[in-house]
Design an enzyme around this catalytic site. Structure first.
Site, PDB file in Angstrom:
ATOM      1  N   ALA A  65    -111.771  81.532 -23.862  1.00  0.00           N
ATOM      2  CA  ALA A  65    -110.895  81.245 -24.993  1.00  0.00           C
ATOM      3  C   ALA A  65    -111.560  80.139 -25.799  1.00  0.00           C
ATOM      4  O   ALA A  65    -112.352  79.351 -25.252  1.00  0.00           O
ATOM      5  CB  ALA A  65    -109.535  80.788 -24.486  1.00  0.00           C
ATOM      6  N   GLY A 110    -111.498  83.197 -20.317  1.00  0.00           N
ATOM      7  CA  GLY A 110    -110.848  84.344 -20.951  1.00  0.00           C
ATOM      8  C   GLY A 110    -111.777  85.553 -21.064  1.00  0.00           C
ATOM      9  O   GLY A 110    -111.306  86.690 -21.164  1.00  0.00           O
ATOM     10  N   GLU A 113    -111.562  87.208 -17.773  1.00  0.00           N
ATOM     11  CA  GLU A 113    -110.228  87.821 -17.713  1.00  0.00           C
ATOM     12  C   GLU A 113    -110.148  89.076 -18.574  1.00  0.00           C
ATOM     13  O   GLU A 113    -109.498  90.051 -18.199  1.00  0.00           O
ATOM     14  CB  GLU A 113    -109.180  86.792 -18.172  1.00  0.00           C
ATOM     15  N   GLU A 133    -111.906  77.192 -15.730  1.00  0.00           N
ATOM     16  CA  GLU A 133    -110.811  76.442 -16.377  1.00  0.00           C
ATOM     17  C   GLU A 133    -110.520  75.107 -15.704  1.00  0.00           C
ATOM     18  O   GLU A 133    -110.114  74.149 -16.373  1.00  0.00           O
ATOM     19  CB  GLU A 133    -109.529  77.285 -16.405  1.00  0.00           C
TER      20      GLU A 133
END
Ligand code: COA
Length: 257
Positions: A65, A110, A113, A133
């Site tokens: 992200a 992300g 993911e 993260e």
């Protein structure tokens, strides 16, 4: 048509390329919302029978992200960010048409993911996966705590999520994260070859396979908890420090508060 994606369809296979190479294809708000639109197109366009998600630039699939958008977010905004990601990644996972992640470099946070939300992953031999993260005082917010355990098992998921360490394509293969590893030059050719064998079969049977596999031991509870706890991290000093440290290119000093 898209600002951050390249989308092309050839021989019934739609290739969605995330196209922010200068930011290692990090998922900002625009990427996320355009990804949602591109997946809608995969669902709704009868000329598309399967899709590939990949990254541009040769260095990254998606490096996570966009951390620059994390700064200043409240707990509620953090929760909303995770929920939006969940909605779109569920749309990928629940697509009635097969969607394969062609992982061609960094697939972090992300990005890992996103790859895990696809039906399976084929990676290049130089790909690097990871859920880093915790280095930012955060947890995965786009389904990583739930989908990594499904493919890699509890012990390995715990180890990878708590250490935040990066792992190679070879390790990804041995953990069950990737199903096949090829050279960069072979990647798209191989993914298309695999998808071609799938789209030659009965579409309703393929869509039913996807629905049944997704239904295996699949509860909503863990995903909902991830959305809440991802949001809660935004109320911590450590998360502000983690994001600031990344952007200032220094090591974070976490205090446990
Ligand atoms: N969010 C925002 N920007 C990112 C990013 C992310 N997740 N990942 C990389 N970038 C940006 C960098 O800030 C840099 O931008 P700049 O050129 O304007 O300074 C650019 O992409 C290139 O990245 P850089 O860090 O210089 O490349 P590198 O080869 O030294 O390192 C990584 C590559 C992937 C190891 C490193 O970029 C990284 O750790 N990224 C963050 C991974 C992460 O924590 N993801 C989870 C987020 S929840």
């Amino acid at each position: 048509m898209y600002e951050t994606l390249l989308v092309t369809t050839e021989e019934s296979i739609c290739t969605i390329t995330i196209n922010r190479p200068d930011k290692l294809n990090a998922i900002n708000k625009t990427v996320m919302s355009e990804l949602g639109q591109a997946i809608d197109e995969v669902y709704n366009n009868p000329a598309i029978k399967a899709a590939i998600i990949t990254g541009s630039g040769g260095k990254a699939f998606v490096a996570g992200a966009d951390i620059s958008e994390f700064q200043g977010l409240t707990k509620e905004q953090g929760t909303a960010l995770a929920q939006k990601g969940h909605d779109i990644f569920f749309k990928i996972e629940r697509s009635p048409k097969p969607i394969v992640a062609a992982v061609n470099g960094f697939a972090l946070g992300g990005g890992c993911e996103l790859a895990l939300a696809c039906h399976f992953i084929i990676a290049t031999d130089n790909a690097k996966f990871g859920q880093p993260e915790v280095n930012l005082g955060l947890i995965p917010g786009y389904g990583g705590t739930q989908r990594l355990v499904q493919v890699a098992g509890k012990g390995r998921a715990m180890e990878l999520l708590m250490s935040g360490r990066l792992f190679s394509a070879k390790e990804a293969l041995s953990y069950g994260v990737a199903v096949e590893v090829v050279t960069p030059g072979e990647l798209l050719i191989r993914v298309k070859e695999v998808l071609q064998t799938i789209i030659d079969k009965a579409p309703i049977a393929i869509s039913n396979v996807i629905t049944c596999v997704n239904s295996f031991d699949h509860t909503q509870k863990g995903y909902d908890l991830e959305v809440k706890l991802f949001g809660d991290c935004f109320a911590t000093e450590d998360m502000k420090e983690g994001a600031a440290a990344f952007l200032e290119k220094r090591k974070p000093a976490f205090k446990g508060q």
